[in-house]
Design a protein around this motif. Structure first.
Motif, PDB file in Angstrom:
ATOM      1  N   ARG A 150       0.812  -1.235   0.000  1.00  0.00           N
ATOM      2  CA  ARG A 150       0.000   0.000   0.000  1.00  0.00           C
ATOM      3  C   ARG A 150       0.839   1.276   0.000  1.00  0.00           C
ATOM      4  NH1 ARG A 150      -3.613  -0.425   5.107  1.00  0.00           N
ATOM      5  NH2 ARG A 150      -4.235   1.663   4.516  1.00  0.00           N
ATOM      6  N   CYS A 151       1.941   1.275   0.730  1.00  0.00           N
ATOM      7  CA  CYS A 151       2.718   2.507   0.944  1.00  0.00           C
ATOM      8  C   CYS A 151       3.320   2.990  -0.381  1.00  0.00           C
ATOM      9  CB  CYS A 151       3.833   2.214   1.955  1.00  0.00           C
ATOM     10  SG  CYS A 151       4.982   3.568   2.187  1.00  0.00           S
ATOM     11  N   LEU A 152       3.337   4.311  -0.558  1.00  0.00           N
ATOM     12  CA  LEU A 152       3.906   4.894  -1.780  1.00  0.00           C
ATOM     13  C   LEU A 152       5.352   5.337  -1.580  1.00  0.00           C
ATOM     14  CD1 LEU A 152       0.887   7.211  -2.696  1.00  0.00           C
ATOM     15  CD2 LEU A 152       1.303   4.875  -3.472  1.00  0.00           C
ATOM     16  N   GLY A 153       5.839   5.259  -0.345  1.00  0.00           N
ATOM     17  CA  GLY A 153       7.214   5.712  -0.072  1.00  0.00           C
ATOM     18  C   GLY A 153       7.376   7.210  -0.297  1.00  0.00           C
ATOM     19  N   CYS A 154       6.332   7.971   0.034  1.00  0.00           N
ATOM     20  CA  CYS A 154       6.358   9.418  -0.269  1.00  0.00           C
ATOM     21  C   CYS A 154       7.050  10.241   0.814  1.00  0.00           C
ATOM     22  CB  CYS A 154       4.938   9.929  -0.467  1.00  0.00           C
ATOM     23  SG  CYS A 154       3.955   9.898   1.053  1.00  0.00           S
ATOM     24  N   GLY A 155       7.169   9.711   2.034  1.00  0.00           N
ATOM     25  CA  GLY A 155       7.863  10.438   3.110  1.00  0.00           C
ATOM     26  C   GLY A 155       6.998  11.425   3.872  1.00  0.00           C
ATOM     27  N   ARG A 156       5.719  11.552   3.508  1.00  0.00           N
ATOM     28  CA  ARG A 156       4.887  12.561   4.186  1.00  0.00           C
ATOM     29  C   ARG A 156       4.749  12.278   5.676  1.00  0.00           C
ATOM     30  NH1 ARG A 156      -0.120  13.832   0.112  1.00  0.00           N
ATOM     31  NH2 ARG A 156      -0.939  14.922   1.919  1.00  0.00           N
ATOM     32  N   CYS A 157       4.638  10.993   6.048  1.00  0.00           N
ATOM     33  CA  CYS A 157       4.448  10.660   7.472  1.00  0.00           C
ATOM     34  C   CYS A 157       5.642  11.132   8.301  1.00  0.00           C
ATOM     35  CB  CYS A 157       4.200   9.167   7.654  1.00  0.00           C
ATOM     36  SG  CYS A 157       5.383   8.113   6.808  1.00  0.00           S
ATOM     37  N   ASN A 158       6.850  11.067   7.723  1.00  0.00           N
ATOM     38  CA  ASN A 158       8.026  11.551   8.440  1.00  0.00           C
ATOM     39  C   ASN A 158       8.020  13.077   8.550  1.00  0.00           C
ATOM     40  OD1 ASN A 158       9.680   9.065   6.708  1.00  0.00           O
ATOM     41  ND2 ASN A 158       9.893   9.171   8.917  1.00  0.00           N
ATOM     42  N   SER A 174      -2.068  12.659   6.994  1.00  0.00           N
ATOM     43  CA  SER A 174      -1.334  13.074   5.797  1.00  0.00           C
ATOM     44  C   SER A 174      -1.089  11.956   4.807  1.00  0.00           C
ATOM     45  CB  SER A 174       0.038  13.639   6.198  1.00  0.00           C
ATOM     46  OG  SER A 174      -0.129  14.631   7.154  1.00  0.00           O
ATOM     47  N   CYS A 175      -1.308  10.726   5.216  1.00  0.00           N
ATOM     48  CA  CYS A 175      -0.956   9.613   4.335  1.00  0.00           C
ATOM     49  C   CYS A 175      -1.921   9.529   3.149  1.00  0.00           C
ATOM     50  CB  CYS A 175      -0.982   8.301   5.122  1.00  0.00           C
ATOM     51  SG  CYS A 175      -0.573   6.897   4.074  1.00  0.00           S
ATOM     52  N   PRO A 176      -1.397   9.578   1.932  1.00  0.00           N
ATOM     53  CA  PRO A 176      -2.296   9.569   0.766  1.00  0.00           C
ATOM     54  C   PRO A 176      -3.020   8.243   0.564  1.00  0.00           C
ATOM     55  CG  PRO A 176       0.007   9.598   0.059  1.00  0.00           C
ATOM     56  CD  PRO A 176       0.010   9.751   1.549  1.00  0.00           C
ATOM     57  N   VAL A 177      -2.538   7.174   1.221  1.00  0.00           N
ATOM     58  CA  VAL A 177      -3.220   5.878   1.044  1.00  0.00           C
ATOM     59  C   VAL A 177      -3.820   5.381   2.370  1.00  0.00           C
ATOM     60  CG1 VAL A 177      -1.921   5.193  -1.000  1.00  0.00           C
ATOM     61  CG2 VAL A 177      -0.981   4.688   1.260  1.00  0.00           C
ATOM     62  N   ASN A 178      -4.042   6.338   3.269  1.00  0.00           N
ATOM     63  CA  ASN A 178      -4.757   6.048   4.538  1.00  0.00           C
ATOM     64  C   ASN A 178      -4.106   4.975   5.408  1.00  0.00           C
ATOM     65  OD1 ASN A 178      -6.723   7.901   3.746  1.00  0.00           O
ATOM     66  ND2 ASN A 178      -7.792   6.323   2.566  1.00  0.00           N
ATOM     67  N   ILE A 179      -2.809   4.957   5.468  1.00  0.00           N
ATOM     68  CA  ILE A 179      -2.165   4.055   6.434  1.00  0.00           C
ATOM     69  C   ILE A 179      -2.308   4.714   7.806  1.00  0.00           C
ATOM     70  CG2 ILE A 179       0.040   3.059   7.169  1.00  0.00           C
ATOM     71  CD1 ILE A 179       0.653   2.667   4.161  1.00  0.00           C
ATOM     72  N   ASP A 180      -2.930   3.967   8.706  1.00  0.00           N
ATOM     73  CA  ASP A 180      -3.354   4.536   9.988  1.00  0.00           C
ATOM     74  C   ASP A 180      -2.438   3.987  11.091  1.00  0.00           C
ATOM     75  OD1 ASP A 180      -4.779   4.602  12.538  1.00  0.00           O
ATOM     76  OD2 ASP A 180      -6.536   5.228  11.396  1.00  0.00           O
ATOM     77  N   CYS A 231      12.966   8.503   6.630  1.00  0.00           N
ATOM     78  CA  CYS A 231      13.385   7.101   6.540  1.00  0.00           C
ATOM     79  C   CYS A 231      12.458   6.259   5.666  1.00  0.00           C
ATOM     80  CB  CYS A 231      13.517   6.481   7.930  1.00  0.00           C
ATOM     81  SG  CYS A 231      11.963   6.475   8.856  1.00  0.00           S
ATOM     82  N   THR A 232      11.324   6.832   5.258  1.00  0.00           N
ATOM     83  CA  THR A 232      10.443   6.072   4.355  1.00  0.00           C
ATOM     84  C   THR A 232      10.794   6.308   2.885  1.00  0.00           C
ATOM     85  OG1 THR A 232       8.851   7.865   4.570  1.00  0.00           O
ATOM     86  CG2 THR A 232       8.462   5.908   5.925  1.00  0.00           C
ATOM     87  N   LEU A 233      11.736   7.216   2.621  1.00  0.00           N
ATOM     88  CA  LEU A 233      12.139   7.462   1.226  1.00  0.00           C
ATOM     89  C   LEU A 233      13.091   6.364   0.744  1.00  0.00           C
ATOM     90  CD1 LEU A 233      12.754  11.338   1.279  1.00  0.00           C
ATOM     91  CD2 LEU A 233      10.737  10.096   0.443  1.00  0.00           C
TER      92      LEU A 233
HETATM   93  S1  SF4 Z   1       2.677   8.910   4.187  1.00  0.00           S
HETATM   94 FE1  SF4 Z   1       1.761   6.892   3.811  1.00  0.00          FE
HETATM   95  S2  SF4 Z   1       2.341   6.404   1.697  1.00  0.00           S
HETATM   96 FE2  SF4 Z   1       3.685   8.090   2.343  1.00  0.00          FE
HETATM   97  S3  SF4 Z   1       5.523   7.024   3.143  1.00  0.00           S
HETATM   98 FE3  SF4 Z   1       4.175   7.391   4.907  1.00  0.00          FE
HETATM   99  S4  SF4 Z   1       2.967   5.485   5.090  1.00  0.00           S
HETATM  100 FE4  SF4 Z   1       3.895   5.474   3.031  1.00  0.00          FE
END
Ligand code: SF4
Ligand code: SF4
Length: 348
Positions: free
Chosen positions: A235-243, A325-331, A274-276
């Motif tokens: 699911r994760c897009l690796g966008c880094g927004r959560c960080n 902020s997660c674009p794919v709703n990871i909660d 770290c998600t990038l």
């Molecule tokens: S904001 Fe969501 S999609 Fe983007 S890196 Fe974090 S968990 Fe993955």
């Protein structure tokens, strides 16, 4: 220290007077429902209801990008550190974000002092705004012990209806209240009202994790092969927004910017995440966390295992920004509860 009351009609004058001596960052509504810490000419009053700001107030202590030093190679090598700070007030900071700042204080003073951070922090006054009800659906501050805060702020304001009940926590806070307000001593009725509200609020904040947070380090330690990481990998897009929106993420990248003359330049740092994809790439080209699932597993372990074990406190303050902020709703709450369920079976 004695408790006092600031009348609600006087709060705007208090805010304006602080600006004579400090740069004051208050909360502003940037667009409907989205708030930011920013300089404002006037005190506007979203404070009672504001949802966590898009970026946490950490941006005013640890900027997204800053210069660490300037250098010249000609006529002889010369390096000058750049340490910038100013007298500033962060006005209306929520307890979760004060906890976030307390954690950064630990990070930037343990093992190695980060003087760019500590200089800014030393000149920063924090005026908090207590929460009497959850600010939005993603808040889980009570689940991570971050609803109450007893350090890291100078003054705490609690809305008791006719005024703000003022708890002073430092000599600096006392000086500010004396110098800039016509505060009056809190009466017994005011104190009873305050204590009643504090008691009432406890029932309003749901415990969202299905186990006590003290159990999380071990659960995460045992969750290395949990299927949740495969599911999040998809699911994760690796966008880094959560960080980027997190009040306790502090990783940064350091790089040099040369002038065109190639004899002078700046060394800068910028927030990293770290998600990038490239975060864990080393000089030989290997990537130690090449999949999005591995990187999220690492991020969750940072919040609930590695740093929690080292500092004996959760590194999630429950602000809910990452979920929002997660674009794919990871909660974050759902993920933690899945780890608890998969690794304990009974969710306890
Ligand atoms: S904001 Fe969501 S999609 Fe983007 S890196 Fe974090 S968990 Fe993955
Ligand atoms: S991990 Fe998410 S909920 Fe926890 S402090 Fe960071 S942004 Fe807030």
């Amino acid at each position: 220290m004695d408790k006092t009351i600031i009348n609600k009609n006087d709060i705007g004058v208090f805010y304006k007077d602080l600006k004579k001596e400090y740069t004051v960052y208050g909360v502003k509504e940037k667009e409907e429902g989205f708030y930011v810490f920013d300089e404002a000419d006037e005190f506007t009053d979203p404070l009672e209801n504001y949802k966590p700001t898009i970026l946490p107030p950490k941006k005013l202590l640890f900027p997204q990008k800053e210069t660490l030093l300037r250098f010249n190679t000609q006529p002889y090598p010369d390096i000058q550190p750049v340490i910038e700070s100013k007298k500033q007030i962060l006005f209306g900071v929520r307890p979760c974000d004060i906890h976030g700042i307390n954690l950064l204080d630990k990070i930037f003073t343990t093992d190695h002092e980060d003087i760019n951070y500590t200089n800014r922090r030393a000149k920063t006054v924090i005026i908090g705004m207590d929460c009497l009800r959850p600010c939005y659906e993603h808040a889980h501050c009570a689940s991570v012990d971050c609803l109450d805060v007893d350090e890291g702020y100078d003054i705490m304001m609690t809305d008791i209806g006719h005024g703000f009940y003022i708890s002073i926590n430092t000599p600096m806070g006392e000086e500010i209240i004396e110098k800039y307000t016509n505060s009056i001593g809190a009466s017994i009725d005011d104190r009873d009202k305050f204590e009643g509200l504090m008691k009432e609020r406890k029932n309003k904040f749901e415990m969202k994790f299905t186990t006590d947070i003290s159990n999380l380090p071990l659960l995460f330690k045992n969750a290395d092969n949990d299927p949740v990481w495969d599911e999040l990998n998809d699911r994760c897009l690796g966008c880094g927004r959560c960080n980027i929106v997190c009040p306790t993420c502090y990783c940064f990248d350091v790089f040099d910017c040369m002038e065109l003359n190639m004899t002078s330049g700046e060394r800068c740092r910028e927030w990293d995440a770290c998600t990038l994809k490239d975060f864990a790439v080393v000089a030989t080209g290997e990537n130690f966390r090449s999949t999005r699932g591995q990187r999220l597993k690492h991020r969750f372990n940072r919040k609930f295992n590695y740093l929690m074990t080292k500092y004996n406190t959760s590194f999630c303050t429950g602000c809910g920004r990452c979920t929002r902020s997660c674009p794919v709703n990871i909660d974050i709450v759902e993920t933690v509860n899945t780890v608890i369920k998969n690794n304990k079976g009974d969710g306890q």
